[in-house]
Design a protein around this motif. Sequence first.
Motif, PDB file in Angstrom:
ATOM      1  N   ASP A  70       1.095  -1.482  -0.070  1.00 42.89           N
ATOM      2  CA  ASP A  70       0.315   0.050  -0.119  1.00 42.89           C
ATOM      3  C   ASP A  70       0.786   0.939   0.300  1.00 42.89           C
ATOM      4  N   HIS A  71       2.373   0.910  -0.379  1.00 43.05           N
ATOM      5  CA  HIS A  71       3.347   2.375  -0.245  1.00 43.05           C
ATOM      6  C   HIS A  71       3.672   2.045  -1.673  1.00 43.05           C
ATOM      7  N   THR A  72       4.290   0.781  -1.905  1.00 44.00           N
ATOM      8  CA  THR A  72       5.261   0.680  -2.812  1.00 44.00           C
ATOM      9  C   THR A  72       4.296   0.171  -4.124  1.00 44.00           C
ATOM     10  N   GLY A  80      10.695   1.809  12.853  1.00 45.36           N
ATOM     11  CA  GLY A  80       9.868   0.697  13.418  1.00 45.36           C
ATOM     12  C   GLY A  80       9.457  -0.253  12.371  1.00 45.36           C
ATOM     13  N   HIS A  81       8.054  -0.672  12.964  1.00 47.18           N
ATOM     14  CA  HIS A  81       7.138  -0.724  11.391  1.00 47.18           C
ATOM     15  C   HIS A  81       8.115  -2.358  11.425  1.00 47.18           C
ATOM     16  N   ILE A  82       8.605  -2.183  10.035  1.00 47.50           N
ATOM     17  CA  ILE A  82       8.770  -3.801   9.272  1.00 47.50           C
ATOM     18  C   ILE A  82      10.558  -3.060   9.061  1.00 47.50           C
ATOM     19  N   GLY A 116       6.003   7.751   7.254  1.00 48.85           N
ATOM     20  CA  GLY A 116       5.848   6.614   6.933  1.00 48.85           C
ATOM     21  C   GLY A 116       5.017   5.715   8.118  1.00 48.85           C
ATOM     22  N   ASP A 117       4.863   4.746   7.736  1.00 52.05           N
ATOM     23  CA  ASP A 117       3.933   3.876   9.105  1.00 52.05           C
ATOM     24  C   ASP A 117       4.908   3.374  10.734  1.00 52.05           C
ATOM     25  N   VAL A 118       4.046   4.449  11.606  1.00 54.24           N
ATOM     26  CA  VAL A 118       4.781   4.660  12.760  1.00 54.24           C
ATOM     27  C   VAL A 118       4.816   2.925  13.666  1.00 54.24           C
TER      28      VAL A 118
END
Length: 471
Positions: free
Chosen positions: A69-71, A164-166, A188-190
């Motif tokens: 969903d980001h790439t 963090g996140h992945i 980004g996703d935190v």
Amino acid sequence: MAGPPTLQFLGAAGTVTGSKYLVRHRGQQILLDCGLFQGLKELRLRNWLKPEFSPREIASVVLSHAHIDHTGYLPLLVKRGFRGRVHCTAATADLIEILLPDSARLQEEDAARANREGYTKHHPALPLYDLRDVKEALKLVERHPFGKEFPVAGDMRATFRHTGHILGAASVDLAIGKPDPIRLVLSGDVGRYGDPILRDPDPVPEADVLLVESTYGDRLHPPDPMTELERIINEAVRRGGPLVVPAFAVGRTQELLWFIRHLETAHRIPELPVYIDSPMGTEVTELYRHYTREHNLSLTQLADAHGSAFRTAREVMVHTVDESKALNGIDGPFVVIAGSGMATGGRVLHHLARRLSDPRTSILLPGFQAEGTRGRQLEEGARTVRIHGRDIEVRAQVYRLEGLSAHGDRAELLRWMHGFQRPPGACYVVHGEPHAAQALTATIEEELDWSVRPARDHEVVEVLRNPEWPA
Ligand SMILES: [Zn+2]
């Protein structure tokens, strides 16, 4: 005279997928994130529309992290003429080499199945993109270390910081203009603080304009996922059938294995066969050995080929489709972990189709389930779900486990925002369903007293220097 830089929200505004932010500055255009819309059909259809910009004119794409969903729009951007550079961290580059081909395969399989089984209005149904587009996209990738500024386009530079996140996940700190730049920061996703595997998110010192995600902006995660998982697995064992877990190959699969291993070692659950029906999950697990600075596990803990920290007592890797299908014939309690994480595609669909109508089956949803996905339907107690053109009755017991999320909750998002040394001049809340985005907006107003509102889909805003800062 050139106007100020602008920013346009082309996804993940009022929804959690399709992350795409277009920055225009002095005739240059760049994209922050390049995500695919997933979930609701009206969202997925947006992937097919002609974009509101010319892909040929985009100089660069900067990726916060590898999730589709980001790439996942990147191959399509290339198919439509993009020839610029793609900037990301090294782990993100390695992960998209695994995830983007898989995304193309899912698109191709969907189209092929729709044609074979005739449930398409389009003749023939075509994939959104294929493996060739992915190969072209991957040629454009440039890897960058965390914490070191790199040129993006014109006088725009960016810096990645850990979130963090992945593996590889970063916030993007975009400096626009010289010598005294305006700072646009994308969270980004935190991820989580105190995660057993991934490191804590790093703070960002300042932003004139901040885009902050809000996936779980309306909730607090329960404190003890280990105990919750213990209860769910033991109930599943008593029910007598399998525990089917739709899980992302990146992060979630490894985390589940780590937790199951710990519960087994502490004799809190029986040692069950655990089938990892995800060749991708196995590849991703390997990457943990290369990126030891991004997580808390030592090389000794990751000693053997699959990462011993991620190995349960009776773990079985399922490689081929035939091996996967053979699981259909197995009875008795066992765990099967398979993608995709929201049951939108992948091998988990076969397990769900086979097992959902059996009351001995347990289903565990260990992550966020977006609107319009089968995972969300199951979470909301749907009586039937449609899989491969067939309605399947749901008689299985469905559990959710929010504590395992890779996304920080409201308190963790606030903790990350407390890291800013001065308030941003403007804060836009993105990457959340409307209720979550509203709730986080209200919390930021109350607790931080920032100028904040949810981002609106398609709107263009000016990226201005914070007027309250001394020049
Ligand atoms: Zn993500």
